[in-house]
Scaffold this active site. Sequence first.
Site, PDB file in Angstrom:
ATOM      1  N   LYS A 271      29.530  44.012  46.308  1.00  0.00           N
ATOM      2  CA  LYS A 271      30.618  43.257  46.941  1.00  0.00           C
ATOM      3  C   LYS A 271      30.388  43.151  48.441  1.00  0.00           C
ATOM      4  CE  LYS A 271      35.717  43.104  47.108  1.00  0.00           C
ATOM      5  NZ  LYS A 271      36.955  43.765  46.661  1.00  0.00           N
TER       6      LYS A 271
ATOM      7  N   SER B 233      40.519  41.174  44.380  1.00  0.00           N
ATOM      8  CA  SER B 233      39.634  40.508  45.315  1.00  0.00           C
ATOM      9  C   SER B 233      38.166  40.554  44.903  1.00  0.00           C
ATOM     10  CB  SER B 233      39.774  41.163  46.694  1.00  0.00           C
ATOM     11  OG  SER B 233      39.351  42.526  46.650  1.00  0.00           O
TER      12      SER B 233
ATOM     13  N   SER C 159      42.028  45.446  42.578  1.00  0.00           N
ATOM     14  CA  SER C 159      40.986  44.458  42.865  1.00  0.00           C
ATOM     15  C   SER C 159      39.691  44.626  42.083  1.00  0.00           C
ATOM     16  CB  SER C 159      40.663  44.463  44.364  1.00  0.00           C
ATOM     17  OG  SER C 159      41.754  43.965  45.094  1.00  0.00           O
TER      18      SER C 159
END
Length: 487
Positions: free
Chosen positions: A77, A152, A176
């Site tokens: 990420k 997210s 997330s």
Amino acid sequence: MTLFTKSAQELQELLKTKEISIADLTEEAYKRVAALDGEVGAFLALNEEKATAQAKEMDAVPFEERGPLFGLPIGVKDNIVTEGLETTCASKILEGFNPIYDATVVNKLREAGMVTIGKLNMDEFAMGSSNENSGIKPVRNPWGLDRVPGGSSGGSAAAVAAGEVPFSLGSDTGGSIRQPASFCGVVGMKPTYGRVSRYGLVAFASSLDQIGPITRNVRDNALLLEAISGVDANDSTSANVEVPSFVEALTGDVKGLRIAVPKEYLGEGVGEAARQSVLDALKVLEAQGATWEEVSLPHSKYALAAYYILSSSEASSNLSRFDGIRFGFRAENVTNLEELYKETRAQGFGDEVKRRIMLGTYSLSAGTYDAYYKKAQQARTLIKEDFDKVFEEFDVILGPTTPTPAFKIGENVEDPMTMYANDILTIPINLAGVPAISIPCGFEDGLPLGLQIIGKYFDEATIYRVADAFEKATEFHKETPQIWEVK
């Protein structure tokens, strides 16, 4: 079909017999990204030159010197810093930022011998539940390109769901990892707060953030969590607790296990398909000797409000460092320092980030601190005590990960409150700091649904045991979206 339909164990067998090489796996990842990512949008930066060279060198390492993850591709990420590989948090304000060090988890991936394919798209600074808040480009759900992947960590979940990489790392502040894992039909674990070092994770809300693994099956998830866990001198919030072999916990035996099912998690606002998928999952586990009872987590109703006050307050403080002076984007044509600050932040941050900074700054201000921030902290304590009380009698808590499957892109973008409510089932876990996993448990109109299994502090092993038992008795994790069929 891609090699990435196979588990880590199966890939290692192929490597051992020399049917494939690590270079083949790395090449497969980049081929998949080239073929699919124009539609999915999961990757922001690729590490192709270094990864390809690394893979060729690793092929020379004798098999007996390799671990269970050696040579396998992974995506990271984009809020986890990577030395020499652009890290933007999907924000214009960090455009062109190349970190000079690796996050602790990235060092641990290297020690495990994994090959970093690239950086994964996300909601800007991890603020969002749909990945529509990325400041670079949106991510699309591989199960339906008109649907959101969740957020997210939408890029992290979508990349695994699309078969671009078999492993990814995400971060979870209020759901997330688990919410996008549910929307994309993959396995996502939010470990106990402190289980994994946050050193090198760009902070959104420091008391809530936790890095965790996303994979296609439970065993691979357990392997990856084991690799990245452990105390870290660089992170004072990392816990000095033993890291067990999570894979050894995958016995498939849940006989005598006590399951709690909060009535609040199956009540108003939870779709019928999500509710039924949990009841069906309970029948599967009952058939294997587990028992369950309905319980109450009465303060869950305060979780959403408490979370957005606390996380926004921490974000207001954490994001003050992005000022156009030290790194990233800097506004041009300004006449003084104050204007530089204002213009850099006005131009560099997206609307959702600005909204949360303003909410957090207001909550921390002298006239409102007691009414909002202090009250939210008190509510957080009550929520934690609810979990403590349930865990005195039960081994795990079960419920849906999300109230519904993935919604359409643009459907909620003008309605922040509806968007925030998508995390209503995942947020209490972060406020309490306990671990939880989302695993595939059903479908509604061809879109995946997730089962959330919540455990006691630092008892990820029991969570994995339950998840593995359910996975072995069902076929949901074997389903793949149509997009996998790449010529």
